[in-house]
Design an enzyme around this catalytic site. Structure first.
Site, PDB file in Angstrom:
ATOM      1  N   GLU A  87       0.742  -1.361  -0.024  1.00  0.00           N
ATOM      2  CA  GLU A  87       0.076  -0.011   0.011  1.00  0.00           C
ATOM      3  C   GLU A  87       0.695   1.267  -0.140  1.00  0.00           C
ATOM      4  O   GLU A  87       0.345   2.360  -0.521  1.00  0.00           O
ATOM      5  CB  GLU A  87      -0.750   0.075   1.039  1.00  0.00           C
ATOM      6  CG  GLU A  87      -1.790  -0.888   1.135  1.00  0.00           C
ATOM      7  CD  GLU A  87      -3.107  -0.814   0.186  1.00  0.00           C
ATOM      8  OE1 GLU A  87      -2.892   0.209  -0.524  1.00  0.00           O
ATOM      9  OE2 GLU A  87      -4.074  -1.469   0.151  1.00  0.00           O
ATOM     10  N   SER A 346     -27.969 -30.150  50.355  1.00  0.00           N
ATOM     11  CA  SER A 346     -26.837 -30.428  51.517  1.00  0.00           C
ATOM     12  C   SER A 346     -25.617 -29.906  51.136  1.00  0.00           C
ATOM     13  O   SER A 346     -24.795 -30.089  52.016  1.00  0.00           O
ATOM     14  CB  SER A 346     -26.815 -31.988  51.587  1.00  0.00           C
ATOM     15  OG  SER A 346     -28.077 -32.332  51.991  1.00  0.00           O
TER      16      SER A 346
END
Length: 779
Positions: A87, A346
């Site tokens: 680029e 429990s």
């Protein structure tokens, strides 16, 4: 007054004034037209990543765009090289606009009569991303001005960061990290050379080059870039040739959806963050989600499951599954059951025993009596309706017996025990206006799974309880004291299942201290297990709170817990934690509960190995309703015959005192004949009359000892018997083979259905702890 001469405008001064005016104009334009910079930190697009940076779940912005924030340092250098080489080769040298690139593009346009290559720099491309404009001369000039502004304000690193996060990559993907995960299933830090080149060319034509739709076009564009990198000397020919050999293979774009409920929880916690770093491990999360999804398929609609895996020392969440079927409306897949308030069954019992250890009430082998007891009108029973008589504390906890746990909570006090849990960060939820009560021992309160896991992790963290840590941004907290290190260590040992217990067989699972629980009406099935490295909590049930008949912790949740433990990485299984100095081994005697060395051998009816905390050996205490604990009781006997004497003897005797170690009266029906004989005074001398009612005063009427019962010929039903307890006071509880068979008033008969053939033991217990017992056979 003299006139001062005007300063001469020399060429140098003219240049300086022009530059000053130029910069003043640029400054004014910059102020009038500020850069429309996006704020990545507060962008509405959010991604939650695991502890290694892998996305778990992404939340798109209002445009439906997926973006995973990333910095240039976190991206593969190969991608940065390919991007700049393709680029903007002079990216690091120009000021936003590259004159050479513009001249080259203009010349090609004049020569060929069309655009051959663009002259835009990376800075100009970023300018177009943040400030879209028409493709015209004025638009190009505006783009160049914005590029200069970007260079002025952000510099090269900031411009590159914007490109990496906002460049279009096709579909709803923006940014290289989203594209890397979306197309390739990996972070951009692990891109190969071929993958780096592929992603570098995509933003030029993201729709036309999408590798999931047009792999041939994408490969041609990639190879063109690779050739350019070779021609310009950026990459050597050998490196390019190797990259060309790699085919373009992209997966279908599917947004990540791991730990969806955990991600939602984190997003609410950090609403303005674009990237949230979770403590979760994506690989383990996938495995746990798959195991729960497979497990829940065996249950009917409306049933769900949840699981949480944390580090025991820091409570960092490693896997968080709030529902077994996210998005499935038939299983309430939107409800996070890790945060739901449910009855714990429990599962809180270990912390009753732990506090009892710290308070000096018990050691691991303390004598407790599992038999019917009345706690001021509260008369609990066991899950299986059986009673086991005298049991040690460790056995009572492992078998999750209800009455010993309630008896200990009664000694501790429900309010102080609940306050201790609250101090550790777990405030039990009770109905409005309800004070702490004994029913909390059996699940008569509400708690959340993520809180329960924090309590169990404390057993492997020297008794320190912590809150769940789900975000890497959260600093580890010091935690709060729940139990002493010694009590935590003993409780953990009490919970470790023995290999000869088939129901709770650990199957070679190292150091697994586990506990199950079932709430009233089969609404919630729990299993919590802790190892030195990790703690795992599992819940199975219906999110709407309706019962799931026949399903309880040991059947529905414990096997799933075992599967999760078996799936843990081996390096997460650390060696056992060292024993604290406050814990010692010793041998104690029943019924008195003292050390063997401190007990007369005649009074040591049973020997048990015990884990003792802080050298404290508390004596056995009495069950509820008995005035005297197990003790040495001296009775008068005839020194010649050894028979017991009373105050009502006709003959003359030479008496002596005979000490007897007395068991709790409530334990006597479960003792063998020899132990019971040693616990009771000798038989009364024939010439004496009882001066107090005997303990074994109940007589069972309706079944004779040694009788054999069968149904009448031709009657297929089980035989029945009507029984009554003679001499009973108050209500009578009837136990058949240790299981509660019914209850009757003192003078009322009870009809028993004798469904199981074989030897039977029928026991009657009245309100004063007196009992009667008869043995018979059902044919």
């Amino acid at each position: 007054m003299p006139v001062l001469p005007r300063p001469r405008l020399t060429p140098l001064r003219l240049v300086l004034l022009a530059l000053l005016g130029w910069f003043a104009g640029l400054w004014a334009l910059d102020r009038l037209f500020p850069l429309p910079l996006p704020d990545l930190a507060s962008d509405r697009a959010t991604v939650v990543v695991d502890r290694h940076g892998e996305p778990l779940r992404a939340f798109p912005d209002e445009r439906g765009v997926w973006r995973y924030p990333v910095s240039p340092a976190e991206v593969s250098p190969a991608y940065i090289e390919a991007l700049i080489g393709y680029e903007d080769r002079r990216f690091h040298y120009h000021g936003g606009v590259d004159p050479l690139a513009l001249l080259r593009a203009a010349g090609q346009w004049l020569w060929h009569g069309k655009v051959v290559s663009g002259g835009s720099t990376l800075s100009m491309q970023v300018a177009r991303i943040i400030d879209p404009h028409p493709r015209s001369l004025t638009g190009k000039l505006r783009q160049m001005a914005r590029a200069v502004q970007l260079e002025w304000h952000l510099g090269k690193e900031g411009i590159l960061a914007l490109y990496l996060n906002y460049a279009p990559f096709g579909g709803t993907l923006e940014g290289v990290e989203a594209a890397s995960f979306g197309y390739l299933g990996k972070p951009s830090s692990r891109l190969s050379d071929a993958e780096a080149a592929l992603l570098a060319v995509l933003p030029q034509a993201p729709s036309r080059l999408r590798p999931d739709r047009h792999p041939r076009r994408a490969q041609q564009a990639r190879d063109k870039l690779l050739q350019r990198l070779q021609d310009l000397g950026d990459w050597p020919a050998q490196r390019v040739a190797a990259a060309r050999q790699e085919a373009v293979v992209a997966r279908r774009l599917v947004p990540p959806m791991l730990a969806p409920l955990a991600a939602e929880r984190l997003r609410r916690q950090f609403p303005r963050s674009a990237r949230i770093d979770a403590t979760l491990d994506a690989e383990l999360q996938r495995r746990v989600e798959a195991q729960l999804a497979a497990w829940i398929r065996r249950y009917p609609e409306g049933t769900s499951a949840a699981a949480l895996v944390v580090r025991s020392d820091t409570l960092e969440a490693l896997a968080y599954v709030g529902t077994a079927a996210f998005g499935d409306a038939t299983r309430a897949g939107h409800v996070d059951m890790l945060r739901a308030w449910r009855s714990p069954g429990s599962t809180l019992k270990p912390f009753i025993y732990g506090l009892a250890l710290d308070e000096g009430l018990i050691h691991s082998a303390s004598l407790l009596v599992d038999a019917p007891q009345d706690f001021d009108g509260y008369r609990p029973g066991n899950f299986d309706q059986r009673f086991r008589g005298p049991v040690d504390a460790a056995q009572a906890l492992r078998l999750s017996l209800n009455i010993p746990a309630v008896a200990l909570l009664d000694r501790l006090g429900p309010a102080p025990w609940a306050a201790r849990l609250g101090h550790a960060g777990v405030r039990l939820r009770l109905p409005r206006g309800t004070a702490p009560h004994l029913g909390m021992a059996l699940g008569a309160s509400e708690v959340r799974l993520d809180q329960l896991v924090g309590l169990y992790a404390a057993l492997h963290a020297d008794g320190i309880a912590r809150r769940l840590r789900l975000s890497g941004a959260q600093a580890p907290e010091p935690g709060r004291r729940l139990l002493s290190p010694g009590a935590a260590w003993i409780v953990r040992r009490m919970l470790e299942r023995s290999e000869d217990d088939a129901w709770f067989d650990r199957g070679g699972r190292p150091d697994l201290a586990a506990k199950t629980g079932t709430s009233y009406g089969f609404r919630d099935a729990w299993a919590i297990g802790a190892t030195p490295a990790v703690t795992i909590g599992v819940w199975v049930g219906r999110p709407d709170g309706t019962p799931l008949p026949g399903q309880f912790g040991a059947v529905s949740a414990l096997p799933l817990l075992h599967r999760l433990v078996d799936g843990l990485p081996r390096d997460w299984r650390r060696a056992a934690l060292p024993r604290p100095d406050s814990v010692e081994d010793d041998v104690i005697c029943w019924p008195l509960g003292r050390r063997v060395r401190d007990t007369d051998p005649a009074h040591c009816h049973r020997r048990l190995e015990a884990l003792i905390l802080e050298q404290t050996v508390p004596p056995s205490f009495a069950p509820k309703g008995e005035a005297q604990p197990p003790r040495i009781e001296s009775v008068r006997i005839d020194s010649v015959s050894g028979r017991r004497l009373s105050a009502l003897c006709r003959g003359v005797h030479q008496s002596a005192l005979h000490p007897v170690a007395r068991w709790p009266a409530l334990a006597l029906p479960w003792l063998d004949a020899e132990t019971r004989r040693r616990s009771l005074p000798p038989p009364l001398s024939p010439d004496c009359l009882e001066d107090s009612p005997p303990l074994e005063a109940l007589v069972i009427l309706g079944i004779d000892a040694g009788s054999r019962l069968r149904s009448p010929p031709g009657n297929p039903n089980a035989p029945k018997a009507s029984v009554r307890a003679s001499g009973a006071t108050g209500n009578v509880r009837w136990l058949l083979n240790g299981r509660l068979a019914g209850e009757s008033a003192s003078s009322e008969p009870l009809t028993l259905s004798l469904d199981h053939p074989g030897p039977q033991i029928l026991t009657a217990l009245d309100a004063t702890q007196r009992y009667g017992q008869v043995e018979f056979v059902v044919e």
